[in-house]
Design an enzyme around this catalytic site. Structure first.
Site, mmCIF file in Angstrom:
data_model
loop_
_atom_site.group_PDB
_atom_site.id
_atom_site.type_symbol
_atom_site.label_atom_id
_atom_site.label_comp_id
_atom_site.label_asym_id
_atom_site.label_seq_id
_atom_site.Cartn_x
_atom_site.Cartn_y
_atom_site.Cartn_z
ATOM 1 N N HIS A 93 0.842 -1.198 0.000
ATOM 2 C CA HIS A 93 0.000 0.000 0.000
ATOM 3 C C HIS A 93 0.878 1.250 0.000
ATOM 4 O O HIS A 93 1.734 1.412 0.858
ATOM 5 C CB HIS A 93 -0.920 0.012 1.223
ATOM 6 C CG HIS A 93 -2.125 -0.859 1.054
ATOM 7 N ND1 HIS A 93 -3.249 -0.734 1.820
ATOM 8 C CD2 HIS A 93 -2.373 -1.868 0.186
ATOM 9 C CE1 HIS A 93 -4.151 -1.620 1.432
ATOM 10 N NE2 HIS A 93 -3.629 -2.333 0.454
ATOM 11 N N TYR A 147 -9.226 5.455 7.601
ATOM 12 C CA TYR A 147 -9.391 5.743 9.032
ATOM 13 C C TYR A 147 -10.398 6.890 9.130
ATOM 14 O O TYR A 147 -10.139 7.979 8.579
ATOM 15 C CB TYR A 147 -8.070 6.203 9.651
ATOM 16 C CG TYR A 147 -7.016 5.116 9.806
ATOM 17 C CD1 TYR A 147 -6.197 4.740 8.750
ATOM 18 C CD2 TYR A 147 -6.831 4.480 11.033
ATOM 19 C CE1 TYR A 147 -5.224 3.764 8.896
ATOM 20 C CE2 TYR A 147 -5.854 3.496 11.203
ATOM 21 C CZ TYR A 147 -5.053 3.149 10.129
ATOM 22 O OH TYR A 147 -4.096 2.177 10.290
ATOM 23 N N PRO A 185 -4.360 0.189 18.798
ATOM 24 C CA PRO A 185 -4.102 -0.278 17.438
ATOM 25 C C PRO A 185 -4.178 0.811 16.356
ATOM 26 O O PRO A 185 -3.839 0.545 15.203
ATOM 27 C CB PRO A 185 -5.184 -1.343 17.205
ATOM 28 C CG PRO A 185 -6.247 -1.052 18.200
ATOM 29 C CD PRO A 185 -5.580 -0.408 19.373
ATOM 30 N N LYS A 223 0.924 -0.288 15.126
ATOM 31 C CA LYS A 223 2.321 -0.389 15.543
ATOM 32 C C LYS A 223 2.667 -1.628 16.389
ATOM 33 O O LYS A 223 3.848 -1.970 16.536
ATOM 34 C CB LYS A 223 2.712 0.859 16.370
ATOM 35 C CG LYS A 223 2.807 2.111 15.548
ATOM 36 C CD LYS A 223 4.131 2.195 14.826
ATOM 37 C CE LYS A 223 4.105 3.191 13.703
ATOM 38 N NZ LYS A 223 3.801 2.625 12.395
ATOM 39 N N TYR A 243 3.914 6.434 10.192
ATOM 40 C CA TYR A 243 3.041 5.299 9.843
ATOM 41 C C TYR A 243 3.841 4.179 9.164
ATOM 42 O O TYR A 243 3.639 3.005 9.443
ATOM 43 C CB TYR A 243 1.882 5.759 8.952
ATOM 44 C CG TYR A 243 0.790 4.718 8.826
ATOM 45 C CD1 TYR A 243 -0.275 4.678 9.731
ATOM 46 C CD2 TYR A 243 0.836 3.748 7.827
ATOM 47 C CE1 TYR A 243 -1.261 3.713 9.635
ATOM 48 C CE2 TYR A 243 -0.151 2.773 7.722
ATOM 49 C CZ TYR A 243 -1.192 2.766 8.625
ATOM 50 O OH TYR A 243 -2.171 1.799 8.535
#
Ligand code: RFL
Ligand code: PHB
Length: 389
Positions: free
Chosen positions: A72, A200, A292, A296, A384
């Site tokens: 991704h 998200y 979550p 990580k 990220y």
């Protein structure tokens, strides 16, 4: 029985440590409380940082991940129905890999089984002894018979509820904790994901996440109060709630179906310090927990054991204790940065019961700043996709 490194826990942390050590000729035994099937049945993480991918390659277990995992380039953040895409590749030239924890664990288990290294599943009453001196040992019961495993080192990779951290004397550890007043209700469904990348979403009704495991298997989450019961969430109720929290286009595109797994996970931030006591090391969820939201947890477990493996190999090959002496400080400096990122992602994306109108505007301002600023977007991308190991 005797080994060099006794590893408690056959989660991704313990198995990866075992693999890295076995590859360097350092013998290990893994003791796991559950059965192999039980460990593989737990549905958890889905996103691997680039550094985790590289470590799995180094361990020689990357083949299936590269064949089946989904690279991704970015993620989308959605705020009250407005979406913005963060392109990690464009921002910082890095990517993530969507490949489930179940698959990572299965690949590591298969490699270990093939190598013949010992793993004792359904080991009961595991206890650790004498790790303050030179001759530590681990005792356990298997099929009603008690055993003792003598070793040089013990690696506590036994998760948040494990025995390793709990065996330390009072006052040995300093702990830092934040428990969030909500959990994530997650479902797994054999339907194509709603989008090519993760979404998200922040919404006044609560956070939602659209994730995936493969082109035909999706994973979705919605924020729920801590006292919510999973039995009270029919699939229809879940889909209705998810649709309300995402943008209209996503809601319309959602392919729903019967869930094959449904569970609620509480959210917590936790760090224990230090992570070494004589010949005992803590790694992964045994040492720290992140909510979550930043994806990580598994990645931190991997980076911890990457450092620990290097330190132990240095001890055996170069006869140097520098790596094991520096383990705790080296790991913790990275852990705290991942704690910060996970806490921050959680803070901006969730709806907190005590957030007032000002607090909601602050969340909105964070989103507007992030999408409008190249510097802020790069910071999100850098964290990220994973800070350097
Ligand atoms: P694990 O996986 O908990 O493994 C520990 C193992 O130790 C065993 N054990 C014992 N064995 C012997 N004796 C005892 N007394 C024992 N006590 C325990 C346990 O049975 C178990 O097999 O820890 P490890 O290896 O440190 O790995 C950590 C990860 O599992 C965890 O951090 C992640 O799953 C967190 N996480 C995520 N991490 C990511 O990097 N990306 C994600 O996208 C992501 N999503 C998630 C997540 C965790 C979630 N939940 C359910 C908490 C999503 C969710 C919903
Ligand atoms: C998941 O797919 O389970 C997942 C993905 C991203 C997260 C957390 C969980 O941040």
């Amino acid at each position: 029985m005797r080994t060099k490194v006794a590893i408690i826990g056959a989660g991704p942390g313990g198995l990866l440590l075992g693999r890295l050590l076995e590859n360097a000729g350092v013998e290990t035994v893994i003791l796991e409380r559950r059965s192999q099937d039980y460990v593989l049945g737990r549905i958890r993480a889905g996103v691997l940082e680039q550094g985790t991918v590289e470590l799995l390659d180094k361990a020689g277990v990357g083949e299936k991940m590269h064949a089946e995992g989904l690279v991704h380039d970015g993620v989308e953040l959605c705020f009250d129905g407005e979406k913005h895409r963060f392109d990690f590749r464009e921002l910082i030239g890095r990517t993530v890999m969507v490949y489930g924890q179940t698959e990572v664990t299965r690949d590591l288990m298969q490699a270990r089984d093939a190598s013949g290294a010992a793993t004792i599943y359904e080991a009961e009453n595991v206890s650790i002894h004498d790790f303050g001196g030179d001759k530590p040992s681990v005792r356990y019961t298997k099929d009603g018979v008690e055993h003792e495993l003598a070793c040089d080192f013990i690696a506590g990779c036994d998760g948040y509820h494990g025995v390793a951290r709990a065996s330390l004397p009072d006052g040995a550890l300093k702990t830092f904790e934040r428990v969030y007043p909500f959990g994530w209700l997650g479902i797994l469904v054999d339907k194509p994901p709603v989008a090519d990348e993760l979404i998200y979403a922040h919404h006044a009704r609560g956070f939602a996440l659209c994730s995936m495991r493969s082109p035909t298997r999706s994973r979705y989450y919605v924020q729920v109060p801590l006292d919510e019961k999973v039995e009270e969430w029919s699939d229809d109720r879940f889909w209705d709630e998810l649709r309300r929290r995402v943008d209209e286009e996503t809601a319309d595109r959602l392919v729903t179906g019967q869930s094959i797994e449904k569970s609620i996970a509480p959210l917590r931030s936790f760090v224990a310090e230090p992570l070494r006591f004589g010949r005992l090391f803590l790694a992964g969820d045994a040492a720290h927990i992140v909510p979550p939201t930043g994806a990580k947890g598994l990645n931190l477990a991997a980076s911890d054991v990457g450092v620990l493996a290097e330190a132990l190999i240095e001890f055996y090959i170069e006869r140097s204790s520098a790596g094991i002496d520096g383990y705790s400080a080296r790991v913790l400096s990275r852990v705290w940065k991942a704690e910060r990122f996970s806490w921050w992602m959680t803070s901006i994306l969730h709806t907190f019961p005590d957030t007032d109108a000002f607090g909601r505007r602050m969340q909105r301002a964070e989103f507007d700043y992030l999408r409008g600023s190249q510097a802020a977007s790069r910071s999100l991308a850098e964290n990220y996709t994973g800070l350097p190991f």
